[in-house]
Each structure stands twice: as structure tokens, then as C-alpha cells.
Design a protein around this motif. Sequence first.
Motif, PDB file in Angstrom:
ATOM      1  N   HIS A   6       0.812  -1.223   0.000  1.00 48.30           N
ATOM      2  CA  HIS A   6       0.000   0.000   0.000  1.00 48.30           C
ATOM      3  C   HIS A   6       0.846   1.274   0.000  1.00 48.30           C
ATOM      4  CE1 HIS A   6      -2.980  -2.780   2.135  1.00 48.30           C
ATOM      5  NE2 HIS A   6      -3.473  -2.548   0.927  1.00 48.30           N
ATOM      6  N   GLU A   8       2.874   2.919  -2.038  1.00 43.94           N
ATOM      7  CA  GLU A   8       2.806   3.888  -3.135  1.00 43.94           C
ATOM      8  C   GLU A   8       1.483   4.646  -3.126  1.00 43.94           C
ATOM      9  OE1 GLU A   8       3.417   4.320  -7.942  1.00 43.94           O
ATOM     10  OE2 GLU A   8       3.813   2.394  -6.996  1.00 43.94           O
ATOM     11  N   ASN A   9       0.371   3.936  -2.970  1.00 42.64           N
ATOM     12  CA  ASN A   9      -0.927   4.619  -2.934  1.00 42.64           C
ATOM     13  C   ASN A   9      -1.046   5.532  -1.717  1.00 42.64           C
ATOM     14  OD1 ASN A   9      -1.937   3.650  -5.337  1.00 42.64           O
ATOM     15  ND2 ASN A   9      -2.943   1.896  -4.399  1.00 42.64           N
ATOM     16  N   LEU A  12       0.982   8.648  -2.518  1.00 35.11           N
ATOM     17  CA  LEU A  12       0.311   9.509  -3.504  1.00 35.11           C
ATOM     18  C   LEU A  12      -0.862  10.258  -2.886  1.00 35.11           C
ATOM     19  CD1 LEU A  12       0.361   7.160  -6.629  1.00 35.11           C
ATOM     20  CD2 LEU A  12       1.758   9.201  -6.221  1.00 35.11           C
ATOM     21  N   LEU A  13      -1.617   9.575  -2.056  1.00 38.01           N
ATOM     22  CA  LEU A  13      -2.740  10.224  -1.383  1.00 38.01           C
ATOM     23  C   LEU A  13      -2.252  11.305  -0.420  1.00 38.01           C
ATOM     24  CD1 LEU A  13      -5.771  10.341  -0.928  1.00 38.01           C
ATOM     25  CD2 LEU A  13      -5.509   8.552   0.787  1.00 38.01           C
ATOM     26  N   TRP A  59      -9.815   2.889   2.760  1.00 37.01           N
ATOM     27  CA  TRP A  59      -9.742   3.230   1.352  1.00 37.01           C
ATOM     28  C   TRP A  59     -11.144   3.545   0.848  1.00 37.01           C
ATOM     29  CZ3 TRP A  59      -4.964   4.130   0.128  1.00 37.01           C
ATOM     30  CH2 TRP A  59      -3.956   3.441   0.794  1.00 37.01           C
ATOM     31  N   VAL A  62     -10.856   4.915  -3.930  1.00 38.92           N
ATOM     32  CA  VAL A  62      -9.419   4.725  -4.159  1.00 38.92           C
ATOM     33  C   VAL A  62      -8.978   5.472  -5.419  1.00 38.92           C
ATOM     34  CG1 VAL A  62      -7.629   3.020  -4.582  1.00 38.92           C
ATOM     35  CG2 VAL A  62      -9.488   2.515  -3.000  1.00 38.92           C
ATOM     36  N   ILE A  63      -7.795   6.040  -5.343  1.00 34.42           N
ATOM     37  CA  ILE A  63      -7.227   6.828  -6.438  1.00 34.42           C
ATOM     38  C   ILE A  63      -7.165   6.012  -7.706  1.00 34.42           C
ATOM     39  CG2 ILE A  63      -5.469   8.529  -6.919  1.00 34.42           C
ATOM     40  CD1 ILE A  63      -4.171   7.913  -4.264  1.00 34.42           C
TER      41      ILE A  63
END
Length: 63
Positions: A6, A8-9, A12-13, A59, A62-63
Motif C-alpha cells: 500500500h 505507493e498509494n 500519492l494520497l 480506502w 481509491v485513487i
Amino acid sequence: MLEPRHAENLFLLTDKSRNYLREWLPWVDFTKEVSNSKEFIEGTLKQFGNNNGFQAGIWYKVI
């Protein structure tokens, strides 16, 4: 619970919401790259493994 996959996400968030989060979360300015998010997640897994609480992610859209 958060897992290393998780990172990277999560980064980014965090990066996308940096200005908003900064008001309440002092750690935001120390999260400068994906590896910082991965280190955080690894620390939370150790915390859980030591029976000393846990951190989790929610989440939503989610992006």
C-alpha cells in the motif's frame, strides 16, 4: 491493516492532500517519498506484532 504493498498509494494520497493534512498532521512534511510511507507501514506492522496497538487505512474512492 496497511501492508507494504500500500506504500505507493498511501504516499500519492498523502502528497495530493499535503496542504490540507499539514494543519493536523505534523508528520506530513517528513513524508517526502514512497520509501517514507513504506517505513511507516513497516513500523505499524511491528507495533501490531508487539501487541502494542495498530494502525489501519480506510480506502474510500481509491485513487
